[in-house]
Write a protein that holds these residues in place. Structure first.
Motif, mmCIF file in Angstrom:
data_model
loop_
_atom_site.group_PDB
_atom_site.id
_atom_site.type_symbol
_atom_site.label_atom_id
_atom_site.label_comp_id
_atom_site.label_asym_id
_atom_site.label_seq_id
_atom_site.Cartn_x
_atom_site.Cartn_y
_atom_site.Cartn_z
ATOM 1 N N ARG A 241 14.049 5.535 1.396
ATOM 2 C CA ARG A 241 14.525 4.201 0.984
ATOM 3 C C ARG A 241 13.541 3.539 0.028
ATOM 4 N NH1 ARG A 241 16.225 3.922 6.390
ATOM 5 N NH2 ARG A 241 14.381 2.731 6.988
ATOM 6 N N ARG A 242 12.249 3.683 0.290
ATOM 7 C CA ARG A 242 11.243 3.076 -0.597
ATOM 8 C C ARG A 242 11.251 3.725 -1.978
ATOM 9 N NH1 ARG A 242 6.165 0.711 2.756
ATOM 10 N NH2 ARG A 242 7.290 0.248 4.661
ATOM 11 N N VAL A 243 11.394 5.036 -2.029
ATOM 12 C CA VAL A 243 11.475 5.715 -3.325
ATOM 13 C C VAL A 243 12.712 5.227 -4.078
ATOM 14 C CG1 VAL A 243 11.827 7.933 -4.497
ATOM 15 C CG2 VAL A 243 10.165 7.746 -2.633
ATOM 16 N N LYS A 244 13.849 5.155 -3.407
ATOM 17 C CA LYS A 244 15.082 4.689 -4.051
ATOM 18 C C LYS A 244 14.934 3.247 -4.534
ATOM 19 C CE LYS A 244 17.298 8.378 -4.032
ATOM 20 N NZ LYS A 244 17.337 9.065 -5.323
ATOM 21 N N GLN A 245 14.219 2.416 -3.781
ATOM 22 C CA GLN A 245 14.001 1.028 -4.193
ATOM 23 C C GLN A 245 13.093 0.971 -5.423
ATOM 24 O OE1 GLN A 245 15.584 -1.706 -2.760
ATOM 25 N NE2 GLN A 245 14.829 -2.658 -4.632
ATOM 26 N N ASP B 52 7.480 15.972 2.729
ATOM 27 C CA ASP B 52 6.045 16.069 2.438
ATOM 28 C C ASP B 52 5.491 14.734 1.950
ATOM 29 O OD1 ASP B 52 5.964 18.718 3.186
ATOM 30 O OD2 ASP B 52 6.117 19.496 1.137
ATOM 31 N N LEU B 53 6.260 14.042 1.123
ATOM 32 C CA LEU B 53 5.836 12.723 0.639
ATOM 33 C C LEU B 53 5.684 11.763 1.808
ATOM 34 C CD1 LEU B 53 5.249 10.736 -1.698
ATOM 35 C CD2 LEU B 53 7.735 10.365 -1.846
ATOM 36 N N ALA B 54 6.665 11.747 2.683
ATOM 37 C CA ALA B 54 6.627 10.854 3.851
ATOM 38 C C ALA B 54 5.394 11.143 4.703
ATOM 39 C CB ALA B 54 7.902 11.022 4.672
ATOM 40 N N GLN B 55 5.101 12.413 4.906
ATOM 41 C CA GLN B 55 3.936 12.786 5.713
ATOM 42 C C GLN B 55 2.648 12.291 5.041
ATOM 43 O OE1 GLN B 55 3.184 16.985 6.075
ATOM 44 N NE2 GLN B 55 1.986 16.700 7.942
ATOM 45 N N ARG C 112 0.820 -1.216 0.000
ATOM 46 C CA ARG C 112 0.000 0.000 0.000
ATOM 47 C C ARG C 112 0.856 1.270 0.000
ATOM 48 N NH1 ARG C 112 -4.104 0.781 -2.111
ATOM 49 N NH2 ARG C 112 -3.286 2.721 -2.786
ATOM 50 N N LYS C 113 1.925 1.283 0.802
ATOM 51 C CA LYS C 113 2.776 2.476 0.899
ATOM 52 C C LYS C 113 3.460 2.765 -0.441
ATOM 53 C CE LYS C 113 2.163 3.245 5.335
ATOM 54 N NZ LYS C 113 1.283 4.303 5.775
ATOM 55 N N GLU C 114 3.963 1.709 -1.096
ATOM 56 C CA GLU C 114 4.614 1.897 -2.396
ATOM 57 C C GLU C 114 3.622 2.415 -3.442
ATOM 58 O OE1 GLU C 114 7.202 -0.674 -0.045
ATOM 59 O OE2 GLU C 114 5.078 -0.807 -0.501
ATOM 60 N N LYS C 115 2.415 1.887 -3.411
ATOM 61 C CA LYS C 115 1.380 2.365 -4.337
ATOM 62 C C LYS C 115 1.043 3.826 -4.070
ATOM 63 C CE LYS C 115 -0.747 -2.130 -5.177
ATOM 64 N NZ LYS C 115 -1.953 -2.951 -5.017
ATOM 65 N N SER D 277 8.057 7.903 8.200
ATOM 66 C CA SER D 277 9.062 8.896 8.550
ATOM 67 C C SER D 277 9.966 9.090 7.334
ATOM 68 C CB SER D 277 9.861 8.464 9.790
ATOM 69 O OG SER D 277 10.495 7.230 9.546
ATOM 70 N N ASP D 278 10.797 10.121 7.380
ATOM 71 C CA ASP D 278 11.581 10.518 6.203
ATOM 72 C C ASP D 278 12.475 9.412 5.648
ATOM 73 O OD1 ASP D 278 10.358 12.926 6.647
ATOM 74 O OD2 ASP D 278 12.194 14.073 6.914
ATOM 75 N N SER D 279 13.269 8.788 6.518
ATOM 76 C CA SER D 279 14.245 7.794 6.043
ATOM 77 C C SER D 279 13.601 6.578 5.375
ATOM 78 C CB SER D 279 15.167 7.349 7.184
ATOM 79 O OG SER D 279 15.970 8.436 7.588
#
Length: 153
Positions: A38-42, A24-27, A5-8, A32-34
């Protein structure tokens, strides 16, 4: 690749606003930010996110004509196909091209400054591409929907 769900949610948000800050994306996705970073980079590493781009207004750039050009090839030789594809890739006014099933071999989206420019593109370039037998063009009269956002569910 199976997406959670988070990746989607990340994909949905980034498709609409690729310039959003990681904070802002994390919120917005409830991370949390980190972990969000990491998910965006993956997602980038896995090729689900292949790049980021600015969406430019075609008309404000002076490209008043949008045409859909159906191309029929004389023969489907490997050599002609490779040369045809090279010509398509080199022509900046052909912004999309698809090999298709049905009565035509390719469908191209072509943008031009005006009808005279489109005529020049067609008569002096596209019709002379290797293997091209015939082209048929349809012109966009009104853009109803132009959505670059893919569904994530």
């Amino acid at each position: 690749m199976s997406l959670g769900r988070k990746e989607k949610d990340i994909l949905r948000i980034l498709q609409r606003n690729g310039r959003i800050s990681n904070a802002d994306l994390a919120q917005q996705v409830g991370l949390s930010d980190s972990p969000c970073f990491r998910r965006v980079k993956q997602l980038e590493a896995n090729g689900l996110i292949s790049g980021y781009a600015a969406i430019v207004d075609q008309r404000k750039l002076g490209l008043e004509v949008t045409a859909f050009v159906q191309v029929t090839m004389e023969k489907q030789t490997d050599s002609d196909t490779e040369k045809f594809i090279a010509c398509v890739e080199a022509e900046e006014h052909i912004v999309e091209c698809f090999a298709t099933s049905g009565s035509h071999d390719y469908l191209m989206k072509v943008v031009a400054r005006n009808i005279d420019h489109f005529s020049e593109l067609t008569m002096r370039r596209i019709l002379k591409y290797p293997g091209v037998k015939n082209v048929e063009s349809s012109f966009s009269l009104l853009e109803i929907k132009n959505n670059r956002v893919l569904p994530t569910d």
